[in-house]
Motif scaffolding. Structure first.
Motif, PDB file in Angstrom:
ATOM      1  N   ALA A   1       0.387  54.356 -48.266  1.00 34.08           N
ATOM      2  CA  ALA A   1      -0.009  55.674 -48.754  1.00 34.08           C
ATOM      3  C   ALA A   1      -0.592  56.539 -47.653  1.00 34.08           C
ATOM      4  O   ALA A   1      -0.368  57.738 -47.605  1.00 34.08           O
ATOM      5  N   SER A   2      -1.348  55.940 -46.730  1.00 34.06           N
ATOM      6  CA  SER A   2      -1.945  56.723 -45.648  1.00 34.06           C
ATOM      7  C   SER A   2      -0.874  57.351 -44.776  1.00 34.06           C
ATOM      8  O   SER A   2      -1.042  58.432 -44.245  1.00 34.06           O
ATOM      9  N   THR A   3       0.253  56.664 -44.616  1.00 31.25           N
ATOM     10  CA  THR A   3       1.367  57.200 -43.833  1.00 31.25           C
ATOM     11  C   THR A   3       1.967  58.411 -44.532  1.00 31.25           C
ATOM     12  O   THR A   3       2.187  59.441 -43.927  1.00 31.25           O
ATOM     13  N   THR A   4       2.220  58.269 -45.812  1.00 28.61           N
ATOM     14  CA  THR A   4       2.800  59.377 -46.549  1.00 28.61           C
ATOM     15  C   THR A   4       1.879  60.577 -46.524  1.00 28.61           C
ATOM     16  O   THR A   4       2.322  61.680 -46.285  1.00 28.61           O
ATOM     17  N   SER A   5       0.611  60.363 -46.734  1.00 25.07           N
ATOM     18  CA  SER A   5      -0.300  61.495 -46.772  1.00 25.07           C
ATOM     19  C   SER A   5      -0.415  62.170 -45.407  1.00 25.07           C
ATOM     20  O   SER A   5      -0.660  63.366 -45.345  1.00 25.07           O
ATOM     21  N   SER A   6      -0.218  61.438 -44.321  1.00 28.09           N
ATOM     22  CA  SER A   6      -0.313  62.072 -42.999  1.00 28.09           C
ATOM     23  C   SER A   6       0.821  63.073 -42.793  1.00 28.09           C
ATOM     24  O   SER A   6       0.613  64.144 -42.233  1.00 28.09           O
ATOM     25  N   VAL A   7       2.025  62.745 -43.253  1.00 28.10           N
ATOM     26  CA  VAL A   7       3.148  63.679 -43.130  1.00 28.10           C
ATOM     27  C   VAL A   7       2.865  64.925 -43.967  1.00 28.10           C
ATOM     28  O   VAL A   7       2.972  66.050 -43.482  1.00 28.10           O
ATOM     29  N   LYS A   8       2.469  64.725 -45.205  1.00 31.94           N
ATOM     30  CA  LYS A   8       2.185  65.856 -46.082  1.00 31.94           C
ATOM     31  C   LYS A   8       0.997  66.662 -45.566  1.00 31.94           C
ATOM     32  O   LYS A   8       1.035  67.887 -45.520  1.00 31.94           O
ATOM     33  N   ARG A   9      -0.056  65.955 -45.169  1.00 31.42           N
ATOM     34  CA  ARG A   9      -1.257  66.627 -44.675  1.00 31.42           C
ATOM     35  C   ARG A   9      -0.929  67.519 -43.477  1.00 31.42           C
ATOM     36  O   ARG A   9      -1.329  68.682 -43.431  1.00 31.42           O
ATOM     37  N   GLU A  10      -0.193  66.990 -42.522  1.00 29.20           N
ATOM     38  CA  GLU A  10       0.130  67.768 -41.327  1.00 29.20           C
ATOM     39  C   GLU A  10       1.085  68.918 -41.638  1.00 29.20           C
ATOM     40  O   GLU A  10       0.976  69.992 -41.061  1.00 29.20           O
ATOM     41  N   ARG A  11       2.016  68.699 -42.556  1.00 27.96           N
ATOM     42  CA  ARG A  11       2.925  69.778 -42.960  1.00 27.96           C
ATOM     43  C   ARG A  11       2.124  70.919 -43.584  1.00 27.96           C
ATOM     44  O   ARG A  11       2.293  72.091 -43.220  1.00 27.96           O
ATOM     45  N   LEU A  12       1.239  70.572 -44.498  1.00 27.45           N
ATOM     46  CA  LEU A  12       0.430  71.594 -45.175  1.00 27.45           C
ATOM     47  C   LEU A  12      -0.537  72.270 -44.210  1.00 27.45           C
ATOM     48  O   LEU A  12      -0.763  73.472 -44.298  1.00 27.45           O
ATOM     49  N   ARG A  13      -1.105  71.491 -43.292  1.00 25.15           N
ATOM     50  CA  ARG A  13      -2.037  72.052 -42.306  1.00 25.15           C
ATOM     51  C   ARG A  13      -1.354  73.126 -41.465  1.00 25.15           C
ATOM     52  O   ARG A  13      -1.977  74.103 -41.067  1.00 25.15           O
ATOM     53  N   ARG A  14      -0.070  72.962 -41.245  1.00 25.39           N
ATOM     54  CA  ARG A  14       0.703  73.933 -40.473  1.00 25.39           C
ATOM     55  C   ARG A  14       1.258  75.058 -41.357  1.00 25.39           C
ATOM     56  O   ARG A  14       1.970  75.926 -40.877  1.00 25.39           O
TER      57      ARG A  14
END
Length: 71
Positions: A3-16
């Motif tokens: 789950a931490s991997t998935t959230s990192s992709v989403k988190r970074e996409r949203l952060r940008r």
């Protein structure tokens, strides 16, 4: 994929400030064709992307490849 991997992709996409569609278009432009539904599955941990797409996502989102999953 953890789950931490998935959230990192989403988190970074949203952060940008990118939508899944915008990220998919950027990936496609650099030679790793993908669509929004595919990105959604990656973000939710349903699918582990192939090495080329992992490398492109890591580059676009400034993540370590290992944060996106392993083949």
């Amino acid at each position: 994929m953890p789950a931490s991997t998935t959230s990192s992709v989403k988190r970074e996409r949203l952060r940008r400030g990118m939508t899944q569609q915008e990220l998919a278009e950027k990936c496609t432009q650099v030679g790793a064709p993908v669509d929004e539904s595919h990105l959604s599955r990656i973000e939710r941990g349903v699918y582990t992307p192939r090495p080329k797409l992992r490398a492109v996502l890591a580059q676009l989102l400034d993540l370590d490849v290992e944060e996106i999953g392993a083949a």
